[in-house]
Motif scaffolding. Structure first.
Motif, mmCIF file in Angstrom:
data_model
loop_
_atom_site.group_PDB
_atom_site.id
_atom_site.type_symbol
_atom_site.label_atom_id
_atom_site.label_comp_id
_atom_site.label_asym_id
_atom_site.label_seq_id
_atom_site.Cartn_x
_atom_site.Cartn_y
_atom_site.Cartn_z
ATOM 1 N N ARG B 85 0.836 -1.213 0.000
ATOM 2 C CA ARG B 85 0.000 0.000 0.000
ATOM 3 C C ARG B 85 0.864 1.254 0.000
ATOM 4 O O ARG B 85 0.566 2.227 -0.694
ATOM 5 C CB ARG B 85 -0.926 -0.007 1.229
ATOM 6 N N ILE B 86 1.962 1.189 0.751
ATOM 7 C CA ILE B 86 2.873 2.355 0.777
ATOM 8 C C ILE B 86 3.460 2.594 -0.616
ATOM 9 O O ILE B 86 3.457 3.711 -1.128
ATOM 10 C CB ILE B 86 4.016 2.132 1.801
ATOM 11 N N LEU B 87 3.923 1.520 -1.224
ATOM 12 C CA LEU B 87 4.559 1.661 -2.544
ATOM 13 C C LEU B 87 3.564 2.196 -3.566
ATOM 14 O O LEU B 87 3.907 3.019 -4.415
ATOM 15 C CB LEU B 87 5.150 0.328 -3.003
ATOM 16 N N LYS B 88 2.311 1.730 -3.470
ATOM 17 C CA LYS B 88 1.291 2.193 -4.411
ATOM 18 C C LYS B 88 1.018 3.685 -4.194
ATOM 19 O O LYS B 88 0.923 4.455 -5.152
ATOM 20 C CB LYS B 88 0.011 1.383 -4.252
ATOM 21 N N ASP B 92 1.493 6.341 -6.998
ATOM 22 C CA ASP B 92 0.348 7.136 -7.460
ATOM 23 C C ASP B 92 0.647 8.624 -7.404
ATOM 24 O O ASP B 92 0.086 9.411 -8.151
ATOM 25 C CB ASP B 92 -0.890 6.844 -6.596
ATOM 26 N N ASN B 93 1.531 8.998 -6.481
ATOM 27 C CA ASN B 93 1.871 10.415 -6.353
ATOM 28 C C ASN B 93 3.205 10.755 -7.035
ATOM 29 O O ASN B 93 3.826 11.779 -6.728
ATOM 30 C CB ASN B 93 1.908 10.804 -4.872
ATOM 31 N N SER B 94 3.625 9.861 -7.950
ATOM 32 C CA SER B 94 4.843 10.080 -8.749
ATOM 33 C C SER B 94 6.087 10.287 -7.890
ATOM 34 O O SER B 94 6.970 11.064 -8.239
ATOM 35 C CB SER B 94 4.700 11.278 -9.683
ATOM 36 N N ALA B 125 5.260 13.789 4.524
ATOM 37 C CA ALA B 125 3.968 14.452 4.695
ATOM 38 C C ALA B 125 2.858 13.647 4.023
ATOM 39 O O ALA B 125 1.775 13.448 4.582
ATOM 40 C CB ALA B 125 4.031 15.864 4.117
ATOM 41 N N LEU B 126 3.161 13.157 2.830
ATOM 42 C CA LEU B 126 2.189 12.359 2.066
ATOM 43 C C LEU B 126 1.815 11.090 2.837
ATOM 44 O O LEU B 126 0.632 10.748 2.963
ATOM 45 C CB LEU B 126 2.803 12.000 0.712
ATOM 46 N N LEU B 127 2.829 10.415 3.387
ATOM 47 C CA LEU B 127 2.590 9.162 4.111
ATOM 48 C C LEU B 127 1.797 9.425 5.387
ATOM 49 O O LEU B 127 0.850 8.705 5.713
ATOM 50 C CB LEU B 127 3.935 8.493 4.440
ATOM 51 N N GLU B 128 2.173 10.478 6.103
ATOM 52 C CA GLU B 128 1.474 10.793 7.348
ATOM 53 C C GLU B 128 0.017 11.154 7.082
ATOM 54 O O GLU B 128 -0.891 10.730 7.810
ATOM 55 C CB GLU B 128 2.203 11.917 8.089
#
Ligand SMILES: [Zn+2]
Lengths: 444, 140
Positions: B85-88, B92-94, B125-128
Motif C-alpha cells: 500500500r505504501i509503494l502504491k 500514485d503520487n509520482s 507528509a504524504l505518508l502521514e
C-alpha cells in the motif's frame, strides 16, 4: 636593437620588443628562415665533425639544402649524441670566440654543456626581452628574477632580457623566501620570473606572513617545469597577477625559445632563430600543423653551438592560428608530456599528462594510477581514480553515471578506452610523497 | 520522520566492511540498520545509527568518503499488504523510490522500512496524511 620597451599604458597599445620579427608576414619569415638555414648548414658542415659525418653518411652535401623546405632531409641530433661528444664535439667555433658556458641541470650521467659567443648571448637575451614585453613589461617595471643564476640558464636569460627591455632588474636568484618577499615588497617588484612551483610557494608564504597586500606584482613569467592550467589559475589568484608560460632549453639557448602572450593559449616560438618541427617520435616523420608529437628545433642563427634538428623529447603541437596579440610567430601548445613518459598501449601513444588533463577538467583530483598488463596477448589498461566527497553519492546509479562520463572523456582524449576503477581515498601508492603514476606489468 | 542515513564508499576488498563498523562501534556508536549496495567494482555501505553526525565526523577523520542522506523511515503495522500500500501510494503520487530497505527497531520491536526519495519531507507528509506513522525514536 630597439632601445627598451616604453610603457604604452596610456595609449593602450600592445608593446613588442622586436615588432619587425614578431609581426612578420609568413612569406617574409619563410624567406628569412631559408636564407639563415642555408648559411647555418654550410657553417655546421665546415666546422662540426659529427654533423659532417652524419650528413656524409646520409649522402648529403650542404648544397642539397636550398631552403627551409629541405630541412627534413637533415639527420636528427639527440641528447645522447651530445653526451657522447662531451664537451667540445658539437662546438662550431674556436673557444677563443666564445664568451659563456651554460649547462643542463641533469642529475645523472654526463651533463650537456653549451657554448655562446656574444652574438649568441645577445639573441638569447632578445628572445627573453620579447617574453617580458609580451607579459606587459616596460622600462617602468621592476623585474624580480628568482630563477637560479649560474650554470642554469633561467637566471642569466631573464636577467639579460630585462636589461634589454629597460626594466629595473632584481637579480634575486633562488631560495631565501623571506628575503625574496622583503625585496618584493620594499622595492615594489612588478614582474616575477621563477618556476611555477616556486611562484605558488611564494604566494602561500606571502599569505601566511600577511605581506600579500603589500605586493605590487602584476605579472609572472614561469617556466623550466611543466605546469597545468589549474596551477596557472591558482597562482594568478594567490598572487593577484597574470601568469605567463615560457619555454626553453640549454641545448638550444635557454628560456625564451618560446613565450606566452596576453592570449595565454600557447607560446610563440622565436622561429626567426629557432625553427620548430613536430615529428612522430617513433618514425621521425614530420607531422602537419596541429598534430601532437615530439618537438624538434634547428638553430638558424646561433654561432658557437648551432644544433640542427635537435630532438627535445617534449610532446606538444604547433599552430599558426591567428593570435589576438598580433604576433605571427608560430605557437606551440603547453607541454603535453615527454617522449620518455610515453606509453604505447594497444599500439596507441598515450601520455600520463593527457589523463591528468581529463581528470582535472572533469573535476576529479589529479591523483591517479595507470595499471598496464597483458592478458592473452592484449594490453589491459586501467585507470584508478581516488573517490572524493564531491564525486561520491549514496546512489550507485549516480556514481556509475559519473564514471561513464569520465570514461567517455578519457576515450575522446586518448583514442582508446581504459577501464576506470574508483579507489578508496588515499589508497593510491605513493613513494616518498610522490605518487607512482604508472605500473606496467606487461612482459614484452 | 526523516532520518539521516550514513553512506560510505568502500572498495570491493575484504575487510573494508569490518573496518568501518569496527571504527564506529569502538566510538560507542550504535547501529540500528545496515545495508550494502555493491557493484563488481565498489560498494556503498548505508546505515542508520543513533548518532549520525558524530559517526560522519569520525569516518571523515579516518579518511573515508562518506555523506549524510535524509531518508524517510515508515513504521510497518502488522496488517498484511501494508508495504504494497505504501509503494502504491508513493507511485500514485509520482514519488520515485531510489532504494529501500527494512530494519527492526529493537526498543519497540517494530519493523521500519527506509525509503530514499528525492524529496523526503514531501514524501513523509504524504505518508502521514495517509495514516502511516513515520516516527522512529531511535536517533539521539
Ligand atoms: Zn599571441
Amino acid at each position: 636593437m630597439p632601445e627598451g620597451v616604453r610603457s604604452k599604458e596610456r595609449t593602450g597599445e600592445l608593446a613588442y620588443y622586436q615588432e619587425k620579427e614578431e609581426l612578420m608576414s609568413r612569406d617574409e619569415m619563410t624567406a628569412l628562415q631559408s636564407e639563415r638555414l642555408v648559411k647555418q648548414v654550410a657553417h655546421v658542415y665546415a666546422n662540426v665533425a659529427p654533423y659532417r659525418k652524419k650528413m656524409q653518411d646520409a649522402g648529403l652535401e650542404p648544397g642539397d639544402v636550398k631552403g627551409i623546405e629541405d630541412l627534413h632531409k637533415l639527420p636528427f641530433t639527440t641528447k645522447d649524441d651530445l653526451k657522447e661528444a662531451y664537451p667540445y664535439g658539437y662546438l662550431a667555433l674556436p673557444l677563443s670566440q666564445c664568451v659563456r658556458i651554460q649547462s643542463t641541470s641533469g642529475t645523472t650521467g654526463r651533463r650537456v654543456v653549451a657554448f655562446y659567443t656574444q652574438h649568441d648571448i645577445d639573441l638569447w637575451d632578445s628572445c627573453c626581452a620579447r617574453s617580458i614585453a609580451a607579459a606587459g613589461g616596460t622600462n617602468e617595471d621592476v623585474v624580480h628574477v628568482s630563477y637560479g643564476y649560474g650554470l642554469f640558464t633561467g637566471g642569466p636569460g631573464l636577467n639579460g632580457g630585462s636589461h634589454l627591455v629597460g626594466s629595473l632588474t632584481l637579480p634575486m636568484s633562488s631560495g631565501n623566501t623571506e628575503r625574496q618577499l622583503q625585496f618584493m615588497t620594499d622595492l615594489e617588484s612588478t614582474i616575477l620570473c621563477c618556476t611555477p612551483s616556486y611562484a605558488a610557494f611564494l604566494g602561500e608564504s606571502a599569505h601566511d606572513t600577511g605581506v600579500i597586500d603589500k605586493i605590487k606584482l602584476k605579472a609572472g613569467i614561469f617556466g623550466a617545469e611543466a605546469w597545468s592550467e589549474e596551477m596557472r589559475r591558482d597562482i594568478e589568484k594567490s598572487l593577484g597577477i597574470k601568469a605567463y608560460d615560457i619555454y626553453g632549453l640549454t641545448e638550444i639557448s635557454g628560456p625564451g625559445v618560446s613565450f606566452e602572450c596576453s592570449e595565454q593559449t600557447g607560446m610563440h616560438v622565436c622561429e626567426d632563430h629557432f625553427y620548430p618541427e613536430i615529428i612522430d617520435p617513433a618514425t621521425g616523420a614530420v607531422l602537419p600543423e596541429e598534430s601532437k608529437g615530439e618537438l624538434v628545433f634547428t638553430c638558424l642563427t646561433k654561432q658557437a653551438f648551432p644544433l640542427l634538428r635537435y630532438r627535445t623529447r617534449d610532446i606538444t603541437m604547433l599552430t599558426r592560428a591567428q593570435c589576438s596579440c598580433g604576433r605571427t610567430l608560430v605557437k606551440m601548445k603547453r607541454l603535453m608530456g615527454r617522449t620518455d613518459d610515453m606509453l604505447i598501449i594497444r599500439g596507441v601513444n598515450v601520455f600520463p599528462s593527457q589523463i591528468e588533463t581529463v581528470l582535472i577538467n572533469s573535476g576529479y583530483p589529479a591523483n591517479y594510477q595507470i595499471i598496464l598488463d597483458r592478458v592473452n596477448h592484449t594490453d589491459t589498461f586501467e585507470v584508478q581514480v581516488e573517490m572524493t566527497d564531491e564525486m561520491f553519492s549514496d546512489e550507485v546509479r549516480v556514481i556509475e553515471q559519473k564514471e561513464k562520463a569520465l570514461l567517455a572523456a578519457l576515450k575522446s582524449m586518448l583514442g582508446i578506452s581504459p577501464k576506470v576503477k574508483l579507489a578508496a581515498p588515499r589508497s593510491i601508492t605513493r613513494s616518498e610523497g610522490k605518487a607512482v603514476r604508472v605500473i606496467d606489468k606487461r612482459k614484452i | 520522520m526523516i532520518l539521516d542515513q550514513i553512506s560510505v564508499f568502500v572498495e570491493n576488498k575484504p575487510g573494508a566492511l569490518s573496518d568501518v563498523t569496527a571504527q564506529l562501534s569502538e566510538a560507542g556508536i550504535d547501529f540500528k540498520a545496515f545495508t550494502v549496495a555493491d557493484t563488481a567494482e565498489f560498494g556503498i555501505l548505508r546505515f542508520i545509527v543513533d548518532a549520525p553526525k558524530k559517526a560522519l565526523t569520525l569516518l571523515k577523520l579516518n579518511g573515508w568518503v562518506a555523506s549524510l542522506t535524509p531518508v524517510v523511515a515508515v513504521k510497518m503495522n502488522d496488517e498484511p499488504g501494508s508495504l504494497a500500500r505504501i509503494l502504491k501510494l508513493l507511485s500514485d503520487n509520482s514519488v520515485q523510490v531510489e532504494y529501500m530497505y527494512a530494519f527492526v527497531a529493537q526498543e519497540e520491536g517494530r519493523a521500519y522500512v527506509v525509503f530514499r526519495v528525492a524529496d523526503p519531507a514531501a514524501a513523509a507528509a504524504l505518508l502521514e496524511a495517509s495514516g502511516f506513522a513515520t516516527s522512529a525514536s531511535i536517533v539521539r
